[in-house]
Design a protein around this motif. Sequence first.
Motif, PDB file in Angstrom:
ATOM      1  N   GLN A  57       0.783  -1.240   0.064  1.00 36.11           N
ATOM      2  CA  GLN A  57      -0.085   0.009   0.047  1.00 36.11           C
ATOM      3  C   GLN A  57       0.675   1.260  -0.031  1.00 36.11           C
ATOM      4  O   GLN A  57       0.587   2.318  -0.677  1.00 36.11           O
ATOM      5  N   ASP A  58       1.952   1.071   0.599  1.00 37.44           N
ATOM      6  CA  ASP A  58       2.798   2.468   0.731  1.00 37.44           C
ATOM      7  C   ASP A  58       3.389   2.602  -0.652  1.00 37.44           C
ATOM      8  O   ASP A  58       3.763   3.694  -1.131  1.00 37.44           O
ATOM      9  N   LEU A  59       3.755   1.468  -1.217  1.00 32.48           N
ATOM     10  CA  LEU A  59       4.570   1.475  -2.638  1.00 32.48           C
ATOM     11  C   LEU A  59       3.435   2.124  -3.834  1.00 32.48           C
ATOM     12  O   LEU A  59       3.753   3.068  -4.545  1.00 32.48           O
ATOM     13  N   TYR A  60       2.137   1.742  -3.499  1.00 29.65           N
ATOM     14  CA  TYR A  60       1.170   2.068  -4.218  1.00 29.65           C
ATOM     15  C   TYR A  60       0.777   3.770  -3.991  1.00 29.65           C
ATOM     16  O   TYR A  60       0.650   4.393  -4.741  1.00 29.65           O
ATOM     17  N   ARG A  61       0.662   4.327  -2.877  1.00 30.37           N
ATOM     18  CA  ARG A  61       0.729   5.670  -2.432  1.00 30.37           C
ATOM     19  C   ARG A  61       1.955   6.271  -3.249  1.00 30.37           C
ATOM     20  O   ARG A  61       1.780   7.514  -3.480  1.00 30.37           O
ATOM     21  N   LEU A  62       2.983   5.771  -3.122  1.00 25.77           N
ATOM     22  CA  LEU A  62       4.191   6.501  -3.608  1.00 25.77           C
ATOM     23  C   LEU A  62       4.049   6.724  -5.068  1.00 25.77           C
ATOM     24  O   LEU A  62       4.285   7.684  -5.760  1.00 25.77           O
ATOM     25  N   CYS A  63       3.328   5.437  -5.749  1.00 25.89           N
ATOM     26  CA  CYS A  63       3.201   5.804  -7.289  1.00 25.89           C
ATOM     27  C   CYS A  63       2.273   6.944  -7.308  1.00 25.89           C
ATOM     28  O   CYS A  63       2.333   7.644  -8.389  1.00 25.89           O
ATOM     29  N   TRP A  64       1.262   6.978  -6.684  1.00 28.68           N
ATOM     30  CA  TRP A  64       0.209   8.181  -6.815  1.00 28.68           C
ATOM     31  C   TRP A  64       1.002   9.391  -6.639  1.00 28.68           C
ATOM     32  O   TRP A  64       0.604  10.412  -7.281  1.00 28.68           O
ATOM     33  N   ALA A  65       1.838   9.460  -5.456  1.00 31.67           N
ATOM     34  CA  ALA A  65       2.272  10.740  -5.223  1.00 31.67           C
ATOM     35  C   ALA A  65       3.262  10.989  -6.428  1.00 31.67           C
ATOM     36  O   ALA A  65       3.308  12.533  -6.819  1.00 31.67           O
TER      37      ALA A  65
END
Length: 197
Positions: free
Chosen positions: A146-154
Motif C-alpha cells: 500500500q505504501d508503494l502504491y501511495r508512492l506511485c500516486w504521489a
Amino acid sequence: MRTLAAKALAEVDNQYALGQKTNDVPAMAGDLQLKGNILLEMGRYDEARQHFARALKMTEDSNLSDAIKNNTRRFDHYNRTRVALGKKDVATAKAEAQEFWKLAEASNNPFQLKLAHELGGMIALDEKNYEKAISELEQSNMQNPQDLYRLCWAYQARGNRAKAREYCTKAARFNSLPLINLAFVRAKALKMMVAKG
C-alpha cells in the motif's frame, strides 16, 4: 472488489467465531482489527471505526499484559487517523497522527515510526502536498505494498511518470507471504501500471 471483500468479511467472522469458542482474546481482537481494515478499504468508515473500538475495548477489558494494552491503545490512534482520512476529516487525522507519532517515538519502535511516516504521507497526499507525501512515504514500510502504491500516486501527481511506473510495478508485483495489504492494492496497481504504459 465488493464481492471479494464481502467474502473476506464472512471468513473473518468465521475466524472470530472460532476464537470465541476458546475465549482467545488476542485472536478475536486481531480479527476485529482485520475486519476493520477490510471495512476501511471498502469505504465503510464508521463500521471500521466500530470494529477498531471493539478490538481496543476487548483488549483493555482482558487480562493481557499492560504492554499489549498500551500497544493496542497506541494503534488505536493509527486506526483513528486512517478512518478520519477516509471521512475527509483532515484536522482529526492530523491530531490522531500526531498522537500516534508521539507514542511511537516514546516506544522507540522502528516499525511504528515507519507507520507514523505512512500516516504523514497519507495526510500529505490528501492535502495534495506531493513532495511531503513522497518524503514521508519513502520513510515508511517499503514492505507494505500500500505504501508503494501511495508512492506511485504521489509521483504520478508530481508528473514523474517513470517513478510512478516504478512504484506501481513494485506494488503490483510485490511478492511476499499473503498480505491483506497486497490484496487491497494489487489489481489497482496493475491497472495503473498498464495505463502508464
